[in-house]
Design a protein around this motif. Sequence first.
Motif, PDB file in Angstrom:
ATOM      1  N   HIS A  64      -7.292  12.755   0.707  1.00 28.61           N
ATOM      2  CA  HIS A  64      -8.389  13.583   0.523  1.00 28.61           C
ATOM      3  C   HIS A  64      -8.087  15.115   0.675  1.00 28.61           C
ATOM      4  O   HIS A  64      -8.726  15.782  -0.289  1.00 28.61           O
ATOM      5  CB  HIS A  64      -9.587  13.448   1.763  1.00 28.61           C
ATOM      6  CG  HIS A  64     -10.783  14.004   1.558  1.00 28.61           C
ATOM      7  ND1 HIS A  64     -11.752  13.428   0.669  1.00 28.61           N
ATOM      8  CD2 HIS A  64     -11.349  14.918   1.853  1.00 28.61           C
ATOM      9  CE1 HIS A  64     -12.819  14.289   0.742  1.00 28.61           C
ATOM     10  NE2 HIS A  64     -12.584  15.239   1.441  1.00 28.61           N
ATOM     11  N   ALA A  65      -7.422  15.569   1.400  1.00 28.22           N
ATOM     12  CA  ALA A  65      -6.945  16.895   1.546  1.00 28.22           C
ATOM     13  C   ALA A  65      -6.112  17.637   0.268  1.00 28.22           C
ATOM     14  O   ALA A  65      -6.599  18.464  -0.484  1.00 28.22           O
ATOM     15  CB  ALA A  65      -6.188  17.430   2.651  1.00 28.22           C
ATOM     16  N   ARG A  66      -5.172  16.843  -0.065  1.00 31.30           N
ATOM     17  CA  ARG A  66      -4.565  16.985  -1.390  1.00 31.30           C
ATOM     18  C   ARG A  66      -5.470  16.981  -2.800  1.00 31.30           C
ATOM     19  O   ARG A  66      -5.385  17.857  -3.549  1.00 31.30           O
ATOM     20  CB  ARG A  66      -3.609  15.834  -1.700  1.00 31.30           C
ATOM     21  CG  ARG A  66      -2.683  16.044  -2.780  1.00 31.30           C
ATOM     22  CD  ARG A  66      -1.410  15.140  -2.641  1.00 31.30           C
ATOM     23  NE  ARG A  66      -0.942  15.036  -4.120  1.00 31.30           N
ATOM     24  CZ  ARG A  66      -0.199  14.308  -4.548  1.00 31.30           C
ATOM     25  NH1 ARG A  66       0.133  13.215  -3.532  1.00 31.30           N
ATOM     26  NH2 ARG A  66       0.521  14.251  -5.786  1.00 31.30           N
ATOM     27  N   LEU A  75      -5.873  -5.227   4.367  1.00 29.60           N
ATOM     28  CA  LEU A  75      -5.494  -4.605   3.409  1.00 29.60           C
ATOM     29  C   LEU A  75      -6.575  -3.406   2.942  1.00 29.60           C
ATOM     30  O   LEU A  75      -6.097  -2.458   2.694  1.00 29.60           O
ATOM     31  CB  LEU A  75      -5.260  -5.741   2.206  1.00 29.60           C
ATOM     32  CG  LEU A  75      -4.873  -4.899   0.856  1.00 29.60           C
ATOM     33  CD1 LEU A  75      -3.337  -4.325   1.141  1.00 29.60           C
ATOM     34  CD2 LEU A  75      -4.870  -5.892  -0.028  1.00 29.60           C
ATOM     35  N   ALA A  76      -7.817  -3.701   3.163  1.00 26.39           N
ATOM     36  CA  ALA A  76      -8.810  -2.909   3.088  1.00 26.39           C
ATOM     37  C   ALA A  76      -8.665  -1.628   3.688  1.00 26.39           C
ATOM     38  O   ALA A  76      -8.976  -0.462   3.445  1.00 26.39           O
ATOM     39  CB  ALA A  76     -10.163  -3.567   3.021  1.00 26.39           C
ATOM     40  N   ARG A 102      -7.223   3.889   4.760  1.00 29.40           N
ATOM     41  CA  ARG A 102      -6.218   4.957   5.224  1.00 29.40           C
ATOM     42  C   ARG A 102      -5.492   5.919   4.333  1.00 29.40           C
ATOM     43  O   ARG A 102      -5.442   7.161   4.613  1.00 29.40           O
ATOM     44  CB  ARG A 102      -5.128   4.276   6.393  1.00 29.40           C
ATOM     45  CG  ARG A 102      -5.793   3.923   7.559  1.00 29.40           C
ATOM     46  CD  ARG A 102      -4.683   3.351   8.423  1.00 29.40           C
ATOM     47  NE  ARG A 102      -5.367   2.773   9.762  1.00 29.40           N
ATOM     48  CZ  ARG A 102      -4.973   1.902  10.305  1.00 29.40           C
ATOM     49  NH1 ARG A 102      -3.479   1.576  10.161  1.00 29.40           N
ATOM     50  NH2 ARG A 102      -5.584   1.392  11.595  1.00 29.40           N
ATOM     51  N   LEU A 103      -4.707   5.194   3.433  1.00 26.93           N
ATOM     52  CA  LEU A 103      -4.375   5.992   2.118  1.00 26.93           C
ATOM     53  C   LEU A 103      -5.461   7.017   1.397  1.00 26.93           C
ATOM     54  O   LEU A 103      -5.036   8.378   1.231  1.00 26.93           O
ATOM     55  CB  LEU A 103      -3.844   4.871   0.974  1.00 26.93           C
ATOM     56  CG  LEU A 103      -3.286   5.478  -0.145  1.00 26.93           C
ATOM     57  CD1 LEU A 103      -2.126   6.313   0.318  1.00 26.93           C
ATOM     58  CD2 LEU A 103      -2.864   4.331  -1.051  1.00 26.93           C
ATOM     59  N   VAL A 129       0.934  -1.341  -0.173  1.00 26.46           N
ATOM     60  CA  VAL A 129      -0.135  -0.004  -0.048  1.00 26.46           C
ATOM     61  C   VAL A 129       0.813   1.103  -0.033  1.00 26.46           C
ATOM     62  O   VAL A 129       0.521   2.109  -0.668  1.00 26.46           O
ATOM     63  CB  VAL A 129      -0.905   0.056   1.238  1.00 26.46           C
ATOM     64  CG1 VAL A 129      -1.704   1.191   1.172  1.00 26.46           C
ATOM     65  CG2 VAL A 129      -1.991  -1.161   1.226  1.00 26.46           C
ATOM     66  N   PHE A 130       1.908   1.286   0.972  1.00 29.94           N
ATOM     67  CA  PHE A 130       2.605   2.693   1.040  1.00 29.94           C
ATOM     68  C   PHE A 130       4.126   2.502   0.400  1.00 29.94           C
ATOM     69  O   PHE A 130       4.859   3.442   0.335  1.00 29.94           O
ATOM     70  CB  PHE A 130       2.564   3.012   2.504  1.00 29.94           C
ATOM     71  CG  PHE A 130       1.447   3.111   3.162  1.00 29.94           C
ATOM     72  CD1 PHE A 130       0.715   4.245   3.069  1.00 29.94           C
ATOM     73  CD2 PHE A 130       0.480   2.251   3.986  1.00 29.94           C
ATOM     74  CE1 PHE A 130      -0.685   4.591   3.324  1.00 29.94           C
ATOM     75  CE2 PHE A 130      -0.647   2.341   4.632  1.00 29.94           C
ATOM     76  CZ  PHE A 130      -1.118   3.765   4.046  1.00 29.94           C
TER      77      PHE A 130
END
Length: 191
Positions: free
Chosen positions: A105-107, A93-94, A99-100, A25-26
């Motif tokens: 969201h702000a970006r 994983l979900a 979280r990602l 994910v990251f």
Amino acid sequence: MKRYKPAEGPRELTPKHRLIIEYMVFGVDNPHVLRDLTRESRTIDPETGVTISTPVPVQPGVPLTLEEVATVLHLKRRYIRQLLALPIMSNALAVEVQRLRSGEHARSIHTLIGVRDDPGLGKAADRKVRLSAAQAILGEGDGRGAKVSVTVNTQHVTPGYVLDLRPADVIEREEQAKLIDARPERQASDD
């Protein structure tokens, strides 16, 4: 005494399980872990038009594929695939993907603001894009911003269908010929 694994998988995630999810994910932050890991980068030579493939090192913070995670953690791909099919792993994983999404969201809002404030060339399409961005920021309209819909109509084909790929005019001529041949012949009169 032999231990048996439960069919539903482990009751809780191990540190290695958490690393699998984090890397997918990251990505990996430690460049030492990625020192031998490369990806294929494809470019097109502008003069010849030939595709050139070159190995490029994977950068820190870039999400890894399942195969790359297996290489980094020295695990078998099949084992990771089996783990990801388990409810505890798919749920974890979900959660990380959510979280990602929340972190971005702000970006995304700032991107919408930039689109809204960019006048473009002043054409109708530019104004439409600006209006859609403003509505998405305000939460009006469909509340989700731009949306893409794809509809695929498929027909179930069962055995016995024959697909005729001839041109339509050829099929029409044959149908007309069948109609002519199917007419009842006039019976000769008794003269």
